[in-house]
Write a protein that holds these residues in place. Structure first.
Motif, PDB file in Angstrom:
ATOM      1  N   UNK A  11      12.378   9.898   7.317  1.00 22.01           N
ATOM      2  CA  UNK A  11      11.368   9.113   6.586  1.00 22.01           C
ATOM      3  C   UNK A  11      11.971   8.407   5.392  1.00 22.01           C
ATOM      4  N   UNK A  12      12.879   9.185   4.743  1.00 22.36           N
ATOM      5  CA  UNK A  12      13.550   8.603   3.575  1.00 22.36           C
ATOM      6  C   UNK A  12      14.322   7.348   4.001  1.00 22.36           C
ATOM      7  N   UNK A  13      14.994   7.471   5.177  1.00 24.06           N
ATOM      8  CA  UNK A  13      15.800   6.341   5.666  1.00 24.06           C
ATOM      9  C   UNK A  13      14.911   5.148   5.963  1.00 24.06           C
ATOM     10  N   UNK A  14      13.777   5.397   6.636  1.00 18.97           N
ATOM     11  CA  UNK A  14      12.887   4.275   6.986  1.00 18.97           C
ATOM     12  C   UNK A  14      12.452   3.542   5.723  1.00 18.97           C
ATOM     13  N   UNK A  15      12.008   4.333   4.739  1.00 22.14           N
ATOM     14  CA  UNK A  15      11.496   3.702   3.511  1.00 22.14           C
ATOM     15  C   UNK A  15      12.619   2.951   2.788  1.00 22.14           C
ATOM     16  N   UNK A  16      13.784   3.586   2.725  1.00 23.10           N
ATOM     17  CA  UNK A  16      14.911   2.917   2.036  1.00 23.10           C
ATOM     18  C   UNK A  16      15.270   1.605   2.726  1.00 23.10           C
ATOM     19  N   UNK A  17      15.335   1.667   4.074  1.00 22.00           N
ATOM     20  CA  UNK A  17      15.698   0.444   4.817  1.00 22.00           C
ATOM     21  C   UNK A  17      14.655  -0.654   4.627  1.00 22.00           C
ATOM     22  N   UNK A  18      13.384  -0.249   4.657  1.00 21.56           N
ATOM     23  CA  UNK A  18      12.330  -1.252   4.471  1.00 21.56           C
ATOM     24  C   UNK A  18      12.399  -1.857   3.078  1.00 21.56           C
ATOM     25  N   UNK A  19      12.668  -1.008   2.103  1.00 21.82           N
ATOM     26  CA  UNK A  19      12.694  -1.515   0.721  1.00 21.82           C
ATOM     27  C   UNK A  19      13.857  -2.506   0.544  1.00 21.82           C
ATOM     28  N   UNK A  20      14.996  -2.144   1.166  1.00 18.64           N
ATOM     29  CA  UNK A  20      16.153  -3.035   1.067  1.00 18.64           C
ATOM     30  C   UNK A  20      15.825  -4.375   1.745  1.00 18.64           C
ATOM     31  N   UNK A  21      15.232  -4.281   2.896  1.00 18.28           N
ATOM     32  CA  UNK A  21      14.907  -5.498   3.674  1.00 18.28           C
ATOM     33  C   UNK A  21      13.923  -6.372   2.909  1.00 18.28           C
ATOM     34  N   UNK A  22      12.978  -5.712   2.286  1.00 15.29           N
ATOM     35  CA  UNK A  22      11.996  -6.454   1.471  1.00 15.29           C
ATOM     36  C   UNK A  22      12.703  -7.151   0.303  1.00 15.29           C
ATOM     37  N   UNK A  23      13.575  -6.380  -0.355  1.00 18.76           N
ATOM     38  CA  UNK A  23      14.262  -6.955  -1.527  1.00 18.76           C
ATOM     39  C   UNK A  23      15.162  -8.123  -1.148  1.00 18.76           C
ATOM     40  N   UNK A  24      15.644  -8.101   0.083  1.00 21.74           N
ATOM     41  CA  UNK A  24      16.466  -9.241   0.539  1.00 21.74           C
ATOM     42  C   UNK A  24      15.612 -10.494   0.762  1.00 21.74           C
ATOM     43  N   UNK A  25      14.315 -10.354   0.715  1.00 15.30           N
ATOM     44  CA  UNK A  25      13.422 -11.514   0.723  1.00 15.30           C
ATOM     45  C   UNK A  25      12.958 -12.003   2.085  1.00 15.30           C
ATOM     46  N   UNK A  76      -0.817  15.895   9.220  1.00 19.69           N
ATOM     47  CA  UNK A  76      -0.889  15.736   7.758  1.00 19.69           C
ATOM     48  C   UNK A  76       0.436  16.019   7.047  1.00 19.69           C
ATOM     49  N   UNK A  77       1.250  16.922   7.660  1.00 12.62           N
ATOM     50  CA  UNK A  77       2.539  17.240   7.014  1.00 12.62           C
ATOM     51  C   UNK A  77       3.407  15.991   6.947  1.00 12.62           C
ATOM     52  N   UNK A  78       3.360  15.228   8.047  1.00 10.71           N
ATOM     53  CA  UNK A  78       4.146  13.991   8.112  1.00 10.71           C
ATOM     54  C   UNK A  78       3.665  13.012   7.043  1.00 10.71           C
ATOM     55  N   UNK A  79       2.323  12.912   6.926  1.00 12.48           N
ATOM     56  CA  UNK A  79       1.763  11.987   5.929  1.00 12.48           C
ATOM     57  C   UNK A  79       2.181  12.415   4.528  1.00 12.48           C
ATOM     58  N   UNK A  80       2.089  13.730   4.305  1.00 17.28           N
ATOM     59  CA  UNK A  80       2.423  14.225   2.961  1.00 17.28           C
ATOM     60  C   UNK A  80       3.892  13.953   2.627  1.00 17.28           C
ATOM     61  N   UNK A  81       4.746  14.121   3.656  1.00 15.11           N
ATOM     62  CA  UNK A  81       6.170  13.855   3.445  1.00 15.11           C
ATOM     63  C   UNK A  81       6.405  12.365   3.169  1.00 15.11           C
ATOM     64  N   UNK A  82       5.696  11.533   3.910  1.00 19.72           N
ATOM     65  CA  UNK A  82       5.823  10.080   3.693  1.00 19.72           C
ATOM     66  C   UNK A  82       5.433   9.723   2.265  1.00 19.72           C
ATOM     67  N   UNK A  83       4.396  10.413   1.786  1.00 19.13           N
ATOM     68  CA  UNK A  83       3.889  10.085   0.454  1.00 19.13           C
ATOM     69  C   UNK A  83       4.793  10.569  -0.678  1.00 19.13           C
ATOM     70  N   UNK A  84       5.833  11.338  -0.318  1.00 20.17           N
ATOM     71  CA  UNK A  84       6.843  11.720  -1.325  1.00 20.17           C
ATOM     72  C   UNK A  84       7.777  10.543  -1.601  1.00 20.17           C
ATOM     73  N   UNK A  85       7.793   9.585  -0.689  1.00 17.12           N
ATOM     74  CA  UNK A  85       8.732   8.457  -0.799  1.00 17.12           C
ATOM     75  C   UNK A  85       8.217   7.433  -1.829  1.00 17.12           C
ATOM     76  N   UNK A  86       9.135   6.608  -2.335  1.00 21.89           N
ATOM     77  CA  UNK A  86       8.726   5.638  -3.364  1.00 21.89           C
ATOM     78  C   UNK A  86       8.001   4.434  -2.762  1.00 21.89           C
ATOM     79  N   UNK A  87       6.816   4.654  -2.245  1.00 21.49           N
ATOM     80  CA  UNK A  87       6.040   3.573  -1.620  1.00 21.49           C
ATOM     81  C   UNK A  87       5.438   2.674  -2.697  1.00 21.49           C
ATOM     82  N   UNK A  88       5.064   1.470  -2.291  1.00 16.63           N
ATOM     83  CA  UNK A  88       4.481   0.538  -3.265  1.00 16.63           C
ATOM     84  C   UNK A  88       2.968   0.424  -3.137  1.00 16.63           C
ATOM     85  N   UNK A  89       2.416   0.862  -1.984  1.00 16.52           N
ATOM     86  CA  UNK A  89       0.955   0.803  -1.812  1.00 16.52           C
ATOM     87  C   UNK A  89       0.578   1.752  -0.671  1.00 16.52           C
ATOM     88  N   UNK A  90      -0.589   2.376  -0.793  1.00 15.50           N
ATOM     89  CA  UNK A  90      -1.090   3.234   0.296  1.00 15.50           C
ATOM     90  C   UNK A  90      -2.486   2.772   0.668  1.00 15.50           C
TER      91      UNK A  90
END
Ligand code: NAD
Length: 453
Positions: free
Chosen positions: A1-15, A167-181
């Motif tokens: 999950x950490x990897x998915x969020x990190x990759x998405x954030x990087x991709x977003x930042x690349x514009x 719910x465990x998966x959701x809770x773990x996802x919500x530990x990540x530095x998301x920008x909106x839920x």
């Protein structure tokens, strides 16, 4: 999950997600994906909930397609920075609101319209230029699986990813530095989501539920009211967040209303609804048990049969119900319709206002004065006069709750706005510099008092 969020954030930042052309192309790609997977989606909805092809198409697929068309049509205009006026103190400057995406957003979906409710918020997130992680409901696993397969086939996980689980998966996802839920689900879980999001101050939209009343006054067109209530209540076997949860009917029209509702139940679902191949099942044993237990109080005046093996409950009207009965405590979210009566509209206003603010409210009656009184005296998310559910199908009407039924809204432009931060900018002139704001200005205070009051 950490990897998915990190990759998405990087991709977003690349514009990659920000240009108009990209957003438009992805919305059209979504439409193509839904079209290609139409058959597996309909089959999955049949398998998980016994939805008919008609119900599956109308309430899940067609809804998304028309939302996409609406988004594509208006996207450019929604995205444009908005010029705004400025007071005299800002002379020489230009003032703008930039429409900025949040970044990486998480969409958490429920099981009752498991396809539509997982993807409708995603359209707004795409239009607004975000990357998205979708968490479908684990209670409709076949639909969840189809969503994952189709999204994987059409989109890079750097942009849109599907994470399955409970719910465990959701809770773990919500530990990540998301920008909106963006959460759609029950009130108790909504509380937990908001609490968890508060740790990182992640903004949330909560699309929740609750007990939505239908009020039927003595001047209502009774036959039509009965038809529209039966349709709104028993579609999806009552498992609709905005279904009329209970009726408040003027005592003079209770008997004809019940008679007409019985007629329409029979007309829509036949002699034996439990044997109707198109009648929707209850999602699982736990919900079947919970809903069935409501039949222990009140008097069944229509329906009442159960099929435990197939988890089906007949469209049921329950009379002689009190506010203290279990059926009136929590959202029913099933095909049981309790009927309560009133004498004066003022009672209705007090009774509804004594409880948490509903997600929807439906008023049936011809008097415009009474219609206006109900609309302006009871807070609720949204609703209809002389109909049920129909407000949700107009993309020009923002959809969402208030108080315990939720916060924030979406559909049409409201979806774009939900996933967009309004970034306010003053572009100052360098051609001159007004002196009044600086310390020591002889006329500064006089001018400020004049301009700002
Ligand atoms: P739910 O709240 O049980 O679950 C919704 C989602 O949250 C699921 O994906 C689930 O995995 C996840 N979840 C469950 N517990 C969690 C926890 N402790 N922490 C983190 N995530 C958790 O809701 P449901 O049973 O799937 O859906 C029914 C409810 O949703 C009803 O109350 C209904 O009114 C409401 N609803 C609202 C809308 C709306 O648009 N306002 C639409 C549909 C359903």
């Amino acid at each position: 999950m950490q990897t998915i969020v990190q990759q998405q954030k990087r991709w977003y930042e690349e514009g990659h997600t920000k240009s108009y052309q990209f957003r438009k192309d992805q919305l059209l790609r979504m439409k193509k994906m839904i079209g290609t997977f139409e058959k597996p989606i309909i089959e999955a909805l049949k398998f998980d909930l016994n939805k008919s092809e008609f119900e599956a198409y109308v309430s899940e697929i067609a809804f998304l397609k028309s939302e996409i068309d609406h988004h594509v049509k208006h996207l450019k205009q929604w995205m444009n920075p908005q010029k705004v006026k400025a007071p005299l103190t800002h002379k020489g400057s230009k003032n703008m609101i930039y429409k900025e995406p949040y970044g990486t957003v998480l969409v958490i979906a429920p099981w009752n319209y498991p396809f539509q409710l997982a993807l409708a918020p995603v359209l707004g997130a795409i239009a607004a230029g975000n990357t998205v992680i979708i968490k479908p409901s684990e209670l409709t696993p076949t639909v969840s699986w189809v969503i994952k397969k189709m999204v994987e086939q059409y989109f890079s996980p750097n942009y849109i990813a599907v994470v399955e689980g409970d719910k465990k998966v959701t809770q773990e996802l919500m530990e990540q530095p998301l920008d909106y839920i963006f959460f759609t689900g029950s009130v108790p879980v909504g509380r937990k989501i908001m609490e968890k999001a508060s740790h990182q101050l992640i903004p949330v939209t909560l699309e929740l539920g609750g007990k939505s009343p239908a009020i039927i006054n003595k001047d209502a067109a009774i036959d039509l009211a009965a038809k529209r209530i039966v349709w709104g209540k028993f579609t999806n076997a009552g498992q609709t967040c905005i279904a009329p949860d209970y009726l408040l009917v003027h005592h003079e029209v209770k008997a004809p209303l019940i008679k007409a509702m019985k007629k329409y139940i029979h007309k829509f679902y036949g002699d034996r609804p439990l044997e109707n191949p198109d009648y929707v099942k209850i999602v699982n044993d736990q919900h079947f048990e919970r809903i069935s237990s409501y039949l222990n109080a009140g008097t069944v005046v229509s329906g009442g049969s159960l099929d435990e093996k197939r988890q089906m409950i007949e469209p049921t009207i329950l009379d002689q119900v009190n506010w203290s009965d279990p059926v009136m405590q929590d959202e029913i979210f099933g095909p049981i319709l309790p009927v309560l009566t009133f004498d004066h509209l003022s009672e209705v206003i007090t009774q509804v206002n004594n409880r948490p603010k509903p997600l929807a409210l439906y008023y049936f009656g011809e008097s415009e004065t009474d219609q206006e009184e109900i609309m302006t005296s009871i807070p609720f998310g949204g609703g209809c006069i002389n109909d049920t559910l129909y407000h949700i199908l107009n993309p020009h009407l923002p959809f969402g709750g208030v108080g315990e039924s939720g916060m924030g809204s979406y559909h049409g432009q409201a979806s774009f706005d939900t996933f967009t931060h309004l970034k306010s900018i003053t572009k100052q002139t360098t051609k001159f510099d007004q002196k009044f704001r600086y310390p020591g200005s002889s006329f500064g205070l006089t001018l400020i008092k004049k301009v700002l009051g």
